[in-house]
Design a protein around this motif. Structure first.
Motif, PDB file in Angstrom:
ATOM      1  N   ALA A 130       0.828  -1.201   0.000  1.00 30.75           N
ATOM      2  CA  ALA A 130       0.000   0.000   0.000  1.00 30.75           C
ATOM      3  C   ALA A 130       0.865   1.255   0.000  1.00 30.75           C
ATOM      4  N   ARG A 131       0.554   2.147  -0.916  1.00 35.24           N
ATOM      5  CA  ARG A 131       1.290   3.402  -1.020  1.00 35.24           C
ATOM      6  C   ARG A 131       0.374   4.466  -0.435  1.00 35.24           C
TER       7      ARG A 131
ATOM      8  N   GLY B 226       2.036   8.516  -7.163  1.00 29.77           N
ATOM      9  CA  GLY B 226       0.939   7.609  -7.494  1.00 29.77           C
ATOM     10  C   GLY B 226      -0.093   8.181  -8.451  1.00 29.77           C
ATOM     11  N   THR B 227      -0.020   9.461  -8.787  1.00 32.75           N
ATOM     12  CA  THR B 227      -1.011  10.028  -9.700  1.00 32.75           C
ATOM     13  C   THR B 227      -0.316  10.757 -10.841  1.00 32.75           C
ATOM     14  N   GLY B 228      -1.049  10.931 -11.932  1.00 34.53           N
ATOM     15  CA  GLY B 228      -0.466  11.550 -13.115  1.00 34.53           C
ATOM     16  C   GLY B 228      -0.016  12.982 -12.883  1.00 34.53           C
TER      17      GLY B 228
ATOM     18  N   ALA C 284       6.947  12.914  -3.175  1.00 37.74           N
ATOM     19  CA  ALA C 284       6.857  11.630  -3.871  1.00 37.74           C
ATOM     20  C   ALA C 284       6.327  10.541  -2.949  1.00 37.74           C
ATOM     21  N   ILE C 285       6.870  10.451  -1.712  1.00 41.35           N
ATOM     22  CA  ILE C 285       6.501   9.308  -0.871  1.00 41.35           C
ATOM     23  C   ILE C 285       5.186   9.535  -0.144  1.00 41.35           C
ATOM     24  N   GLY C 286       4.833  10.782   0.168  1.00 39.51           N
ATOM     25  CA  GLY C 286       3.571  11.040   0.847  1.00 39.51           C
ATOM     26  C   GLY C 286       3.526  10.384   2.215  1.00 39.51           C
TER      27      GLY C 286
END
Lengths: 121, 143
Positions: free
Chosen positions: B10-11, B18-20, B73-75
């Motif tokens: 799970a990210r 994870g999104t465009g 990037a990692i959130g």
């Protein structure tokens, strides 16, 4: 640095960049034409970089040699990396990736010209 | 390209990778992380004594961009804090250094990425922290 060639690269990059932004606004995904045009721009950049490298061995080599070579490597890598990333993102955002890459290239070319003008010769 | 069918670990939902749109944001941040740190590296290694303050600032700016890129990037909780802190430093940096470089040109004889509010970089350094903070706000944790 070759003036007309730089100018051609800058114009093509700007036109492509605007084209990609419009296509992104229309909610399209990157088409094969989009990707190939970016690679075409990349080819133009390769020619420009080769000409610049030949110039490095000429009488008036840029004073700031390290920076110049660093910029050359970055510049040549930009279009292929853009295409690679856009292929990973087959949505409208892939087009925005291409747009960012295309619109950054003129800046890199202008910087290259600036650095090349300050020659040590 | 087909979606990866195997379940991946799970990210965090707010990870920009994870999104465009997040990926585009990361690309721009990455370009600035690269250009600011590469510039600082050249400045510090080749003519550091000419303008130590400006070059150290360049290096610091580079590190801040790298931290912001990684954080966005990692959130997740840690990524958010990292991104929030670095985007805030970025915003403060571009405002303070931008103002100082105009008010006191002697202290900043050589340009950094934040000089003159980032005019040498098309004012993108001025806009970027707002976009980063907007991203964090948009993906804020909701109860």
């Amino acid at each position: 640095m070759n003036g007309p060639l730089s100018l051609a690269t800058i114009v093509v990059a700007l036109v492509l960049g605007v084209w990609y932004v419009i296509r992104c606004a229309l909610n399209k995904a990157p088409s094969n034409t989009d990707l190939w045009s970016m690679l075409g721009l990349g080819l133009l950049v390769v020619v420009l970089v080769v000409v610049a490298i030949v110039g490095l061995f000429g009488p008036d080599r840029p004073a700031d040699w390290t920076t110049f070579v660093g910029y050359l490597i970055t510049t040549i890598a930009f279009a292929p990396v853009g295409v690679y990333l856009a292929r990973l993102e087959p949505t409208r955002w892939g087009l925005l990736i291409l747009a960012v890459a295309a619109l950054t290239l003129p800046v890199l070319v202008l910087r290259l010209q600036q650095i090349a003008e300050v020659t040590s010769g | 390209m087909a979606e990866n069918p195997t379940p991946t670990p799970a990210r965090p939902r707010d990870a920009a990778i994870g999104t465009g749109l997040g990926r585009v944001l990361l690309l721009v941040y990455g370009i600035f992380a690269l250009s600011a740190s590469a510039r600082a590296l050249v400045q510090i290694s080749s003519h550091f004594s000419e303008a130590p303050l400006a070059y150290l600032l360049s290096g610091f700016a580079g590190l801040v961009y790298i931290a912001a890129t990684v954080g966005l990037a990692i959130g997740g909780e840690r990524g958010r804090i990292l991104a929030l802190v670095s985007c805030s430093i970025e915003l403060l940096g571009v405002l303070v250094v931008g103002t100082l470089s105009i008010a006191d040109a002697v202290a900043f004889p050589d340009d950094t990425v934040w000089s003159h509010y980032g005019s040498g970089y098309g004012y993108v350094p001025l806009v970027l922290p707002f976009i980063g903070l907007w991203w964090l706000w948009r993906n804020r944790p909701r109860p």
